[in-house]
Design a protein around this motif. Structure first.
Motif, PDB file in Angstrom:
ATOM      1  N   VAL A   1     -39.582  40.687   1.113  1.00  0.00           N
ATOM      2  CA  VAL A   1     -37.934  40.881   1.435  1.00  0.00           C
ATOM      3  C   VAL A   1     -38.123  42.490   2.408  1.00  0.00           C
ATOM      4  CG1 VAL A   1     -36.726  40.061  -0.107  1.00  0.00           C
ATOM      5  CG2 VAL A   1     -37.841  42.189  -0.717  1.00  0.00           C
TER       6      VAL A   1
ATOM      7  N   GLU B   1     -39.858  41.476   5.897  1.00  0.00           N
ATOM      8  CA  GLU B   1     -38.909  40.714   6.864  1.00  0.00           C
ATOM      9  C   GLU B   1     -37.404  41.525   6.987  1.00  0.00           C
ATOM     10  OE1 GLU B   1     -38.147  36.852   5.284  1.00  0.00           O
ATOM     11  OE2 GLU B   1     -40.308  36.315   5.617  1.00  0.00           O
TER      12      GLU B   1
ATOM     13  N   GLU C   1     -35.199  42.892   4.981  1.00  0.00           N
ATOM     14  CA  GLU C   1     -33.899  42.498   4.013  1.00  0.00           C
ATOM     15  C   GLU C   1     -33.842  43.455   2.905  1.00  0.00           C
ATOM     16  OE1 GLU C   1     -34.719  38.572   2.387  1.00  0.00           O
ATOM     17  OE2 GLU C   1     -35.186  37.629   4.454  1.00  0.00           O
ATOM     18  N   ALA C   2     -34.895  44.290   2.603  1.00  0.00           N
ATOM     19  CA  ALA C   2     -34.698  45.306   1.654  1.00  0.00           C
ATOM     20  C   ALA C   2     -35.584  46.772   1.839  1.00  0.00           C
ATOM     21  CB  ALA C   2     -34.946  44.925   0.184  1.00  0.00           C
TER      22      ALA C   2
END
Length: 262
Positions: A60, A63, A65-66
């Motif tokens: 994550v 990518e 996302e976090a």
């Protein structure tokens, strides 16, 4: 065991070979654990000379996302570092651990195959699916390497402790199709029920390289760092297999080396 025990009882050795895993509680000192945890974070932050290609962020994070408040809380895994880092190598050579390995393999001729620091940060630490280590260590024979997984933090069900399928090392190395079939049975049939192995900080679990194991996602607010060192007999042999990973040269841990072997 054919030789005198270094530290384990015969019952403990028999349990390992029956179940494919064993827990040794409180094997490391508080100083050992603190030194290991500090080094793991230093490597994750890029504060050492460790090869940065051997640091893997959580998916994550990769990518986008976090993110986390600190770099060490974004890292999934650090690997193949004992050969170049004295703190990790000292741990790999710790007699408290190597004596257990020697009892389980019934030999003092031992080499290190590879090592991995698992960080599994709070909230974003991903699950690890069911697998056999020898599927990755596929070029090493005999397939009876032993992993010593040392708990830096308390390892619980909530933050993703290791889980094992007892006796699964006796299934042998399975094909991909067989692995898919067995994964569908885990937790759904009597012979496939997983056994969680929560560990206190400083405790170590040992598992056979054919034993099925996994870990859940870290859904807690607590870290779950663990250092896995994969040991093998110095008389092990390496075969030419296309799928075999590239790993650093084996590290002699104890005893003799043998011509024509790893």
């Amino acid at each position: 065991m054919s030789s005198e025990s270094r530290t384990l009882t015969q019952d403990q050795v028999d349990s390992f070979w029956r179940n494919g895993w064993l827990v040794a509680e409180d094997l490391l000192s508080a100083d050992d654990v603190a030194r290991l945890g500090q080094r793991a974070d230093q490597i994750a932050r890029g504060e050492t000379d460790a090869n940065p290609e051997r640091v893997q962020a959580e998916r994550v994070v990769r990518e986008g996302e976090a993110t986390a408040a600190a770099r060490e809380l974004e890292i999934r895994k650090l690997y193949w570092l004992a050969g170049e880092d004295h703190v990790l190598q000292d741990h790999a050579r710790n007699p408290a651990i190597v004596d257990v390995i020697a009892d389980l393999l019934d030999t003092d001729d031992i080499k290190l195959y590879a090592d991995q620091l698992f960080m599994k940060p709070p909230a974003i630490g991903a699950a690890q699916p069911w697998h056999q280590d020898s599927k990755s260590f596929i070029d090493i024979y005999p397939m009876d390497l032993v992993t010593a997984w040392a708990a830096i933090d308390d390892s619980t069900l909530e933050n993703g402790c290791l889980e094992f399928v007892s006796g699964s090392h006796q299934w042998g190395l399975l094909s991909n199709d067989q692995m898919d079939e067995h994964r569908s049975l885990i937790g759904n049939a009597p012979a496939y029920m997983p056994d969680p192995a929560p560990l206190r900080s400083g405790s170590v679990s040992f598992h056979h390289s054919l034993t099925w194991h996994a870990s859940r996602a870290n859904t807690s607010t607590a870290r779950r760092r663990g250092y896995a060192v994969h040991y093998m007999r110095a008389e092990s042999r390496r075969t030419e297999v296309f799928e075999a990973p590239r790993v650093p040269p084996p590290l002699q841990i104890r005893g003799r080396s043998f011509e024509g072997c790893v």
